[in-house]
Design a protein around this motif. Structure first.
Motif, short mmCIF file in Angstrom:
data_model
loop_
_atom_site.label_atom_id
_atom_site.label_comp_id
_atom_site.label_asym_id
_atom_site.label_seq_id
_atom_site.Cartn_x
_atom_site.Cartn_y
_atom_site.Cartn_z
N VAL A 107 2.16 -5.14 -0.40
CA VAL A 107 2.68 -3.89 -0.96
C VAL A 107 1.93 -3.53 -2.23
N PHE A 108 1.68 -4.53 -3.09
CA PHE A 108 0.98 -4.31 -4.35
C PHE A 108 -0.42 -3.73 -4.12
N TYR A 109 -1.17 -4.35 -3.22
CA TYR A 109 -2.54 -3.90 -2.99
C TYR A 109 -2.59 -2.58 -2.23
N SER A 110 -1.59 -2.31 -1.42
CA SER A 110 -1.52 -1.02 -0.75
C SER A 110 -1.34 0.11 -1.77
N LEU A 111 -0.49 -0.12 -2.76
CA LEU A 111 -0.30 0.86 -3.83
C LEU A 111 -1.55 0.97 -4.71
N SER A 112 -2.27 -0.14 -4.88
CA SER A 112 -3.51 -0.12 -5.66
C SER A 112 -4.55 0.77 -4.99
N GLY A 113 -4.58 0.76 -3.66
CA GLY A 113 -5.51 1.63 -2.94
C GLY A 113 -5.22 3.10 -3.16
N ILE A 114 -3.96 3.44 -3.35
CA ILE A 114 -3.58 4.83 -3.64
C ILE A 114 -3.93 5.18 -5.09
N ALA A 115 -3.77 4.20 -5.98
CA ALA A 115 -4.04 4.44 -7.40
C ALA A 115 -5.52 4.67 -7.68
N CYS A 116 -6.39 4.10 -6.85
CA CYS A 116 -7.83 4.19 -7.10
C CYS A 116 -8.34 5.64 -7.14
N PRO A 117 -8.12 6.47 -6.12
CA PRO A 117 -8.59 7.86 -6.21
C PRO A 117 -7.91 8.67 -7.31
N ILE A 118 -6.70 8.28 -7.68
CA ILE A 118 -6.03 8.97 -8.78
C ILE A 118 -6.73 8.64 -10.10
N PHE A 119 -7.09 7.37 -10.28
CA PHE A 119 -7.78 6.93 -11.49
C PHE A 119 -9.16 7.58 -11.62
N TYR A 120 -9.85 7.77 -10.50
CA TYR A 120 -11.20 8.34 -10.50
C TYR A 120 -11.21 9.80 -10.04
N ARG A 121 -10.10 10.51 -10.16
CA ARG A 121 -9.98 11.82 -9.56
C ARG A 121 -10.98 12.85 -10.08
N HIS A 122 -11.50 12.67 -11.30
CA HIS A 122 -12.48 13.60 -11.84
C HIS A 122 -13.90 13.29 -11.37
N ARG A 123 -14.08 12.15 -10.70
CA ARG A 123 -15.41 11.75 -10.24
C ARG A 123 -15.51 11.67 -8.72
N VAL A 124 -14.39 11.77 -8.04
CA VAL A 124 -14.36 11.55 -6.60
C VAL A 124 -15.33 12.46 -5.85
N PHE A 125 -15.36 13.74 -6.20
CA PHE A 125 -16.17 14.70 -5.46
C PHE A 125 -17.52 14.99 -6.12
N ALA A 126 -17.91 14.13 -7.06
CA ALA A 126 -19.22 14.31 -7.69
C ALA A 126 -20.36 14.01 -6.73
N SER A 127 -20.13 13.14 -5.76
CA SER A 127 -21.16 12.79 -4.78
C SER A 127 -20.49 12.22 -3.55
N LEU A 128 -21.25 12.13 -2.47
CA LEU A 128 -20.72 11.56 -1.24
C LEU A 128 -20.39 10.08 -1.44
N LYS A 129 -21.23 9.38 -2.19
CA LYS A 129 -21.00 7.96 -2.46
C LYS A 129 -19.68 7.77 -3.20
N ASN A 130 -19.43 8.61 -4.20
CA ASN A 130 -18.17 8.51 -4.94
C ASN A 130 -16.98 8.78 -4.04
N ALA A 131 -17.11 9.78 -3.17
CA ALA A 131 -16.01 10.12 -2.28
C ALA A 131 -15.67 8.97 -1.35
N VAL A 132 -16.71 8.30 -0.87
CA VAL A 132 -16.49 7.18 0.06
C VAL A 132 -15.92 5.97 -0.66
N THR A 133 -16.54 5.58 -1.79
CA THR A 133 -16.14 4.34 -2.47
C THR A 133 -14.89 4.49 -3.32
N MET A 134 -14.63 5.70 -3.84
CA MET A 134 -13.51 5.88 -4.74
C MET A 134 -12.27 6.48 -4.07
#
Length: 224
Positions: A107-134
């Motif tokens: 449960v903890f790591y599942s929530l961490s996966g959701i938190a990741c794009p929120i934490f990097y939300r200003h960088r997610v769409f800067a590149s395809l690599k960011n979108a995939v990894t973040m």
């Protein structure tokens, strides 16, 4: 012990005294598991404390070794108390609590996966690599773990699949233990919300804001 699988295997395959090496290997692996569990947990508590989500005592870092000694001491003590109490009551209950821990970690790591794009939300769409990894990979991992949580919860819900072999509140003991601790976490969070609401009222932090606060140094110094 005669029922110790590794002891019997080591003696028959390696002979004496080389069979003792297998015992040492198992002990080393056990120590590694303990260290790998305590270190991240204490540092998560340190980070949460630095941002105001946890009591300030967890911010205390050893001046010489740079480790969160207070959090480590508290968490290790609680773990030992839990282990000793359950061992005294029943080894079957202890085994069920270990099974419950796996569910809570998922449960903890599942929530961490959701938190990741929120934490990097200003960088997610800067590149395809960011979108995939973040975003894409963390969300896929979160979804996969959520499915595992669902299937494991169904499995542990049946008392037949427990070590105790008895039902608690009409459910399997591992499921009751896991849900009980998750609900306890919610209660502690609500209490902390009432005591120190600042952290819970702010918008989710971004990596840019985190770097402005000092990044890793902010967690060590206790800045908010």
């Amino acid at each position: 012990y005669p029922d110790d699988f590794f002891a019997v295997l080591g003696e028959r395959v390696l002979g004496s005294p080389l069979d003792k090496l297998l015992v040492l290997a198992v002990l080393s692996a056990s120590i590694g598991v303990i260290v790998a569990t305590v270190i991240p947990l204490a540092r998560v508590a340190l980070s949460m404390s630095a941002h105001g989500a946890f009591p300030r005592v967890f911010q205390r870092v050893h001046p010489k070794y740079g480790i969160p000694w207070a959090g480590t001491t508290i968490l290790v003590t609680l773990s030992l108390v839990w282990y000793v109490v359950l061992t005294f009551l029943s080894e079957n209950v202890l085994s069920d609590s270990i099974a419950a821990t796996g569910l809570m970690v998922a449960v903890f790591y599942s929530l961490s996966g959701i938190a990741c794009p929120i934490f990097y939300r200003h960088r997610v769409f800067a590149s395809l690599k960011n979108a995939v990894t973040m975003m894409v990979l963390p969300l896929l991992g979160s979804a996969g773990l959520a499915y595992i949580v669902y299937e494991e919860a169904r499995y542990l819900l049946d008392p037949v699949n427990s070590y105790v072999g008895q039902q608690w509140l009409g459910m399997g003991p591992p499921f009751v233990i896991a849900v009980g601790f998750l609900l306890l976490g919610v209660v502690i969070m609500l209490i902390r919300w009432l005591v120190a609401p600042r952290f819970f009222r702010q918008r989710p932090i971004t990596v840019e804001r985190w770097m402005e606060m000092g990044g890793p140094e902010a967690a060590v110094s206790g800045e908010e």
